[in-house]
Design a protein around this motif. Sequence first.
Motif, PDB file in Angstrom:
ATOM      1  N   PRO A 137       0.845  -1.203   0.000  1.00 34.24           N
ATOM      2  CA  PRO A 137       0.000   0.000   0.000  1.00 34.24           C
ATOM      3  C   PRO A 137       0.878   1.250   0.000  1.00 34.24           C
ATOM      4  N   GLU A 138       0.300   2.368  -0.437  1.00 37.03           N
ATOM      5  CA  GLU A 138       1.077   3.608  -0.559  1.00 37.03           C
ATOM      6  C   GLU A 138       1.711   4.014   0.767  1.00 37.03           C
ATOM      7  N   LYS A 139       0.992   3.860   1.858  1.00 36.80           N
ATOM      8  CA  LYS A 139       1.532   4.244   3.163  1.00 36.80           C
ATOM      9  C   LYS A 139       2.771   3.429   3.506  1.00 36.80           C
ATOM     10  N   GLN A 140       2.736   2.124   3.218  1.00 37.18           N
ATOM     11  CA  GLN A 140       3.889   1.283   3.512  1.00 37.18           C
ATOM     12  C   GLN A 140       5.064   1.597   2.577  1.00 37.18           C
ATOM     13  N   GLN A 141       4.759   1.956   1.337  1.00 33.90           N
ATOM     14  CA  GLN A 141       5.824   2.389   0.422  1.00 33.90           C
ATOM     15  C   GLN A 141       6.564   3.595   1.004  1.00 33.90           C
ATOM     16  N   GLN A 142       5.791   4.541   1.526  1.00 26.68           N
ATOM     17  CA  GLN A 142       6.391   5.735   2.119  1.00 26.68           C
ATOM     18  C   GLN A 142       7.185   5.381   3.376  1.00 26.68           C
ATOM     19  N   GLN A 143       6.700   4.403   4.137  1.00 25.08           N
ATOM     20  CA  GLN A 143       7.423   3.977   5.333  1.00 25.08           C
ATOM     21  C   GLN A 143       8.768   3.363   4.960  1.00 25.08           C
ATOM     22  N   GLY A 146      11.053   6.146   3.747  1.00 25.92           N
ATOM     23  CA  GLY A 146      11.464   6.972   4.880  1.00 25.92           C
ATOM     24  C   GLY A 146      12.485   6.281   5.757  1.00 25.92           C
ATOM     25  N   ALA A 147      12.293   4.967   5.976  1.00 25.26           N
ATOM     26  CA  ALA A 147      13.252   4.219   6.791  1.00 25.26           C
ATOM     27  C   ALA A 147      14.620   4.178   6.134  1.00 25.26           C
ATOM     28  N   MET A 148      14.648   4.019   4.809  1.00 26.03           N
ATOM     29  CA  MET A 148      15.930   3.991   4.090  1.00 26.03           C
ATOM     30  C   MET A 148      16.614   5.355   4.154  1.00 26.03           C
ATOM     31  N   LYS A 149      15.813   6.417   4.048  1.00 19.49           N
ATOM     32  CA  LYS A 149      16.382   7.768   4.155  1.00 19.49           C
ATOM     33  C   LYS A 149      16.974   7.986   5.539  1.00 19.49           C
ATOM     34  N   THR A 150      16.277   7.477   6.556  1.00 18.12           N
ATOM     35  CA  THR A 150      16.778   7.609   7.923  1.00 18.12           C
ATOM     36  C   THR A 150      18.093   6.877   8.093  1.00 18.12           C
ATOM     37  N   ILE A 151      18.197   5.664   7.533  1.00 18.10           N
ATOM     38  CA  ILE A 151      19.443   4.896   7.600  1.00 18.10           C
ATOM     39  C   ILE A 151      20.584   5.692   6.990  1.00 18.10           C
ATOM     40  N   GLN A 152      20.342   6.272   5.814  1.00 15.44           N
ATOM     41  CA  GLN A 152      21.384   7.050   5.134  1.00 15.44           C
ATOM     42  C   GLN A 152      21.812   8.251   5.962  1.00 15.44           C
ATOM     43  N   GLU A 153      20.837   8.969   6.500  1.00 15.03           N
ATOM     44  CA  GLU A 153      21.155  10.186   7.256  1.00 15.03           C
ATOM     45  C   GLU A 153      21.898   9.861   8.544  1.00 15.03           C
TER      46      GLU A 153
END
Length: 324
Positions: A137-143, A146-153
Amino acid sequence: MSSILVILVDKQYPMSADIQTIGDIRRFNRFYTGMIGLLNQHILESNLSLSEVRVLYEIGQQDKCTAGQLIAALKIDGGYLSRMLKKFEKEGWLSRQQSTGDGRTFFLHLTNSGKKMLAGLDEKSTEEIRQLVDPLPEKQQQQVAGAMKTIQEVLSAPSVAPVADIHFRYNLLPGDVGYLIYLHGHLYARESGYNLEFEAYVCKTFYEFLPTYNPAKDRIFLATVDNQIVGAVAILGSSRHLAQLRWFIIHPDYRGRGLGKKLLEQALDFCREKHYQKVYLMTTSMQETAIALYKRAGFRKTGEKYLQQWGQQLYEQRYDMELF
């Protein structure tokens, strides 16, 4: 472009790391590498390794890419890179163009065939990710994103000190000028393709400045982290009413954090304190980010001339700002 994410964990991890946390990260690493097929020998059904795809992508992103820039950006061995580039030339994906200003410098460009091949890899990578996340679902895609972006940051953050850890000083110490010359030479070669003539020019400007350096009319503004210079700007008094802004530079790791704006504000405040009526600077049309900052501060372009220097064809520009 690549859809690959790998989290490497050194076996000699710090004792402060929680064993459960390390185990979770290692399980995620095994899960994700298996999910995207990283264990396959080649990338995206091509005959290219991950390193080769990264090099091709980096060349495709830069107008005037050099082997030195690739080594610095990708932390890749020079010999290994040389063999890659020869392979790309043999395949017809890469061409080299000798610099008109420095015969020792060669710019790397993708040929039309190379661009087409890279575009095909990009499409495959996009499709690979789409197949991975489309069932969600779209919400899980965003999750997931977002989690991958957090890992990178989070994993990138330790190499850059918080803004609160940046300190400022306004005096020159032994070694400062040498490091500033190095920083200018290294960054302008990497980011603008300037050759050794530019570093010689910077050396000359400091050589002319130091014998006449007078804190009553001149000031160096240095931003430091752990006593290492990460940003600088200077004001040189040219006459009773006129000052020049010089040597404005920010280390790439500290850009986009307001440091340049803060240094520029301090420099202009000093000009007002010393009752300079006007401050000017010289730059080139290639320094677009810095020019945008100058304009926001109130500088206006007052002159421009075409030059061929430092291995580049460029426009030298003068900007002035009235202070009173």
